[in-house]
Design a protein around this motif. Structure first.
Motif, PDB file in Angstrom:
ATOM      1  N   LYS A  60       7.717  -7.192 -10.235  1.00 51.45           N
ATOM      2  CA  LYS A  60       6.644  -8.045  -9.738  1.00 51.45           C
ATOM      3  C   LYS A  60       6.214  -7.663  -8.330  1.00 51.45           C
ATOM      4  CE  LYS A  60       7.182 -12.316 -12.407  1.00 51.45           C
ATOM      5  NZ  LYS A  60       7.354 -13.791 -12.321  1.00 51.45           N
ATOM      6  N   VAL A  61       7.183  -7.561  -7.423  1.00 49.55           N
ATOM      7  CA  VAL A  61       6.833  -7.384  -6.011  1.00 49.55           C
ATOM      8  C   VAL A  61       6.240  -6.001  -5.735  1.00 49.55           C
ATOM      9  CG1 VAL A  61       8.554  -9.064  -5.286  1.00 49.55           C
ATOM     10  CG2 VAL A  61       9.164  -6.643  -5.341  1.00 49.55           C
ATOM     11  N   SER A  62       6.495  -5.020  -6.594  1.00 48.88           N
ATOM     12  CA  SER A  62       5.939  -3.687  -6.377  1.00 48.88           C
ATOM     13  C   SER A  62       4.459  -3.622  -6.741  1.00 48.88           C
ATOM     14  CB  SER A  62       6.712  -2.649  -7.190  1.00 48.88           C
ATOM     15  OG  SER A  62       6.633  -2.935  -8.579  1.00 48.88           O
ATOM     16  N   ALA A  63       3.911  -4.709  -7.276  1.00 43.82           N
ATOM     17  CA  ALA A  63       2.497  -4.732  -7.644  1.00 43.82           C
ATOM     18  C   ALA A  63       1.591  -4.582  -6.425  1.00 43.82           C
ATOM     19  CB  ALA A  63       2.169  -6.029  -8.382  1.00 43.82           C
ATOM     20  N   LYS A  64       2.111  -4.868  -5.228  1.00 44.29           N
ATOM     21  CA  LYS A  64       1.321  -4.741  -3.999  1.00 44.29           C
ATOM     22  C   LYS A  64       1.452  -3.360  -3.366  1.00 44.29           C
ATOM     23  CE  LYS A  64       1.433  -9.660  -2.827  1.00 44.29           C
ATOM     24  NZ  LYS A  64       1.794 -10.668  -1.778  1.00 44.29           N
ATOM     25  N   ALA A  65       2.221  -2.500  -3.997  1.00 47.80           N
ATOM     26  CA  ALA A  65       2.370  -1.143  -3.485  1.00 47.80           C
ATOM     27  C   ALA A  65       1.134  -0.321  -3.834  1.00 47.80           C
ATOM     28  CB  ALA A  65       3.633  -0.499  -4.066  1.00 47.80           C
TER      29      ALA A  65
ATOM     30  N   VAL B 184       2.864   3.492  -7.972  1.00 45.75           N
ATOM     31  CA  VAL B 184       4.286   3.365  -8.307  1.00 45.75           C
ATOM     32  C   VAL B 184       4.565   4.316  -9.467  1.00 45.75           C
ATOM     33  CG1 VAL B 184       6.105   1.831  -9.124  1.00 45.75           C
ATOM     34  CG2 VAL B 184       4.369   0.971  -7.544  1.00 45.75           C
ATOM     35  N   THR B 185       5.242   5.418  -9.167  1.00 45.03           N
ATOM     36  CA  THR B 185       5.554   6.426 -10.174  1.00 45.03           C
ATOM     37  C   THR B 185       6.973   6.223 -10.673  1.00 45.03           C
ATOM     38  OG1 THR B 185       4.066   8.035  -9.115  1.00 45.03           O
ATOM     39  CG2 THR B 185       5.707   8.888 -10.660  1.00 45.03           C
ATOM     40  N   LEU B 186       7.119   6.000 -11.972  1.00 44.62           N
ATOM     41  CA  LEU B 186       8.418   5.770 -12.587  1.00 44.62           C
ATOM     42  C   LEU B 186       8.713   6.910 -13.551  1.00 44.62           C
ATOM     43  CD1 LEU B 186       8.016   1.968 -13.485  1.00 44.62           C
ATOM     44  CD2 LEU B 186       8.852   2.968 -11.348  1.00 44.62           C
TER      45      LEU B 186
ATOM     46  N   ASN C  45      -1.014  -0.447 -10.909  1.00 44.00           N
ATOM     47  CA  ASN C  45      -0.678   0.664 -10.000  1.00 44.00           C
ATOM     48  C   ASN C  45       0.496   1.500 -10.491  1.00 44.00           C
ATOM     49  OD1 ASN C  45       1.222  -1.385  -9.620  1.00 44.00           O
ATOM     50  ND2 ASN C  45       1.490  -0.942  -7.446  1.00 44.00           N
ATOM     51  N   VAL C  46       0.998   1.201 -11.686  1.00 39.10           N
ATOM     52  CA  VAL C  46       2.188   1.873 -12.207  1.00 39.10           C
ATOM     53  C   VAL C  46       1.819   3.094 -13.055  1.00 39.10           C
ATOM     54  CG1 VAL C  46       4.223   1.646 -13.679  1.00 39.10           C
ATOM     55  CG2 VAL C  46       3.544  -0.241 -12.182  1.00 39.10           C
ATOM     56  N   VAL C  47       2.454   4.212 -12.770  1.00 37.69           N
ATOM     57  CA  VAL C  47       2.316   5.433 -13.556  1.00 37.69           C
ATOM     58  C   VAL C  47       3.684   5.752 -14.146  1.00 37.69           C
ATOM     59  CG1 VAL C  47       1.793   7.897 -13.524  1.00 37.69           C
ATOM     60  CG2 VAL C  47       0.462   6.321 -12.104  1.00 37.69           C
ATOM     61  N   LYS C  48       3.771   5.809 -15.472  1.00 39.84           N
ATOM     62  CA  LYS C  48       5.048   6.028 -16.149  1.00 39.84           C
ATOM     63  C   LYS C  48       5.096   7.444 -16.693  1.00 39.84           C
ATOM     64  CE  LYS C  48       5.256   1.137 -17.396  1.00 39.84           C
ATOM     65  NZ  LYS C  48       5.349   0.124 -18.477  1.00 39.84           N
TER      66      LYS C  48
ATOM     67  N   GLY D 166       0.795  -1.220   0.000  1.00 40.02           N
ATOM     68  CA  GLY D 166       0.000   0.000   0.000  1.00 40.02           C
ATOM     69  C   GLY D 166       0.825   1.267   0.000  1.00 40.02           C
ATOM     70  N   ALA D 167       2.112   1.150   0.306  1.00 41.13           N
ATOM     71  CA  ALA D 167       2.978   2.329   0.286  1.00 41.13           C
ATOM     72  C   ALA D 167       3.178   2.801  -1.147  1.00 41.13           C
ATOM     73  CB  ALA D 167       4.323   2.005   0.926  1.00 41.13           C
ATOM     74  N   ASP D 168       3.334   4.091  -1.318  1.00 43.68           N
ATOM     75  CA  ASP D 168       3.615   4.630  -2.649  1.00 43.68           C
ATOM     76  C   ASP D 168       5.104   4.535  -2.944  1.00 43.68           C
ATOM     77  OD1 ASP D 168       0.974   5.196  -3.099  1.00 43.68           O
ATOM     78  OD2 ASP D 168       1.135   7.319  -2.613  1.00 43.68           O
ATOM     79  N   VAL D 169       5.444   4.615  -4.242  1.00 45.09           N
ATOM     80  CA  VAL D 169       6.839   4.508  -4.680  1.00 45.09           C
ATOM     81  C   VAL D 169       7.127   5.596  -5.703  1.00 45.09           C
ATOM     82  CG1 VAL D 169       8.571   3.065  -5.805  1.00 45.09           C
ATOM     83  CG2 VAL D 169       6.847   2.004  -4.327  1.00 45.09           C
ATOM     84  N   LEU D 170       8.287   6.223  -5.567  1.00 49.04           N
ATOM     85  CA  LEU D 170       8.799   7.131  -6.590  1.00 49.04           C
ATOM     86  C   LEU D 170      10.181   6.634  -6.975  1.00 49.04           C
ATOM     87  CD1 LEU D 170       8.958   9.635  -8.368  1.00 49.04           C
ATOM     88  CD2 LEU D 170       9.740  10.936  -6.371  1.00 49.04           C
ATOM     89  N   ALA D 171      10.351   6.227  -8.230  1.00 50.09           N
ATOM     90  CA  ALA D 171      11.632   5.700  -8.703  1.00 50.09           C
ATOM     91  C   ALA D 171      12.030   6.409  -9.989  1.00 50.09           C
ATOM     92  CB  ALA D 171      11.537   4.194  -8.938  1.00 50.09           C
ATOM     93  N   ILE D 172      13.262   6.923 -10.013  1.00 48.23           N
ATOM     94  CA  ILE D 172      13.795   7.624 -11.176  1.00 48.23           C
ATOM     95  C   ILE D 172      14.807   6.716 -11.870  1.00 48.23           C
ATOM     96  CG2 ILE D 172      15.042   9.659 -11.967  1.00 48.23           C
ATOM     97  CD1 ILE D 172      14.072  11.111  -9.461  1.00 48.23           C
ATOM     98  N   SER D 173      14.595   6.446 -13.143  1.00 45.21           N
ATOM     99  CA  SER D 173      15.485   5.581 -13.940  1.00 45.21           C
ATOM    100  C   SER D 173      15.821   4.282 -13.206  1.00 45.21           C
ATOM    101  CB  SER D 173      16.786   6.327 -14.271  1.00 45.21           C
ATOM    102  OG  SER D 173      16.547   7.526 -14.930  1.00 45.21           O
ATOM    103  N   PRO D 174      14.825   3.545 -12.732  1.00 49.70           N
ATOM    104  CA  PRO D 174      15.115   2.342 -11.939  1.00 49.70           C
ATOM    105  C   PRO D 174      15.460   1.129 -12.790  1.00 49.70           C
ATOM    106  CG  PRO D 174      12.765   2.524 -12.232  1.00 49.70           C
ATOM    107  CD  PRO D 174      13.370   3.752 -12.897  1.00 49.70           C
TER     108      PRO D 174
END
Length: 266
Positions: free
Chosen positions: A143-148, A151-153, A173-176, A103-111
């Protein structure tokens, strides 16, 4: 541990979990605090900083155990909002270890999504970390971030290796957010353009929209690195007239040494 350390500072009911950005950590810097420390401190947010002593991609049983223990003891439940944040290797860490706090949000730059060559045979960088074990519940970040939560990439779609990793993130849940022709180290480019802080702030507090991101990204029009890459791409694609048109615009709106020289050769 021998390769990693974690630092927790409590300030508010918002927690940002950061992972070392090797683009910055491998350079000389005055303080040895976790990546993002000053920015997060300024917002008054709590912070859990995960630091690596080298190119480890956080593939260390000690790190897994720390996150397992934090989840088991209900550490993350103490906060109203939790965000995992990182860039490049740190972006991988943010996406992978968000699994400890569903449920936590994620911000990842060039991951990166993983460095398991069976899953990403196209990856030719970071050979020093190819032999590490990328299995388990914190292994394949795509895969594992699907439960977040969200997820902003943020990435450059014209960087084939980066886009190859981002393409593996297919969960709903992924926003690119695309930053064309900004390169792998687009974090530093956004910083030089003066828009990294506002973009990061919006992403971390959950208010940034795609429209706002692309509006801020318009600042690249006057950014020398972007101008250079766009000019080069026009030539590489066989459009010299388009390159000349762009070059004339740039040279009448502030100039660019690389483009000025290239225009002389056209």
């Amino acid at each position: 541990s021998d390769e990693h350390a974690m630092l927790f500072i409590k300030r508010s009911d918002t927690l940002v979990v950061t992972f070392d950005n090797l683009d910055i950590a491998m350079e000389k810097r005055d303080d040895k605090r976790p990546w993002g420390f000053a920015f997060i401190e300024k917002q008054g947010w709590s912070m859990l900083g995960v630091t690596a002593a080298g190119w480890t991609w956080f593939r260390d049983p000690w790190v897994y155990k720390q996150f397992d223990d934090l989840k088991k003891e209900g550490f993350f439940k103490r906060f109203k909002r939790v965000v995992f944040y990182g860039a490049s290797m740190g972006g991988y860490g943010a996406c992978a270890f968000a699994a400890a706090c569903p449920g936590a949000d994620v911000l990842a730059i060039s991951p990166q999504s993983t460095l398991d060559k069976k899953l990403v045979p196209f990856e030719t960088r970071y050979k020093t970390a190819w032999d590490r074990d990328y299995s388990g519940k914190y292994g394949d970040a795509a895969k594992v971030s699907a439960k977040a939560g969200r997820v902003t990439l943020i990435y450059d779609p014209y960087e084939p290796l980066d886009s190859g990793h981002v393409d593996r993130f297919t969960a709903k849940n992924v926003v690119k957010l695309r930053a064309p022709l900004m390169g792998h180290r687009l974090g530093s480019s956004l910083q030089q353009m003066g828009i990294l802080s506002s973009i990061t702030l919006g992403a971390l507090n959950g208010t940034v929209t795609e429209a706002e991101f692309y509006q801020k990204l318009r600042a690249r029009k006057t950014f020398a690195r972007y101008q250079k890459e766009l000019f080069k791409r026009a030539l590489d694609k066989g459009h010299p007239d388009l390159a000349r048109k762009m070059g004339r615009w740039v040279l009448t709106h502030g100039g660019n040494r690389h483009i000025r020289k290239a225009m002389e050769d056209l």
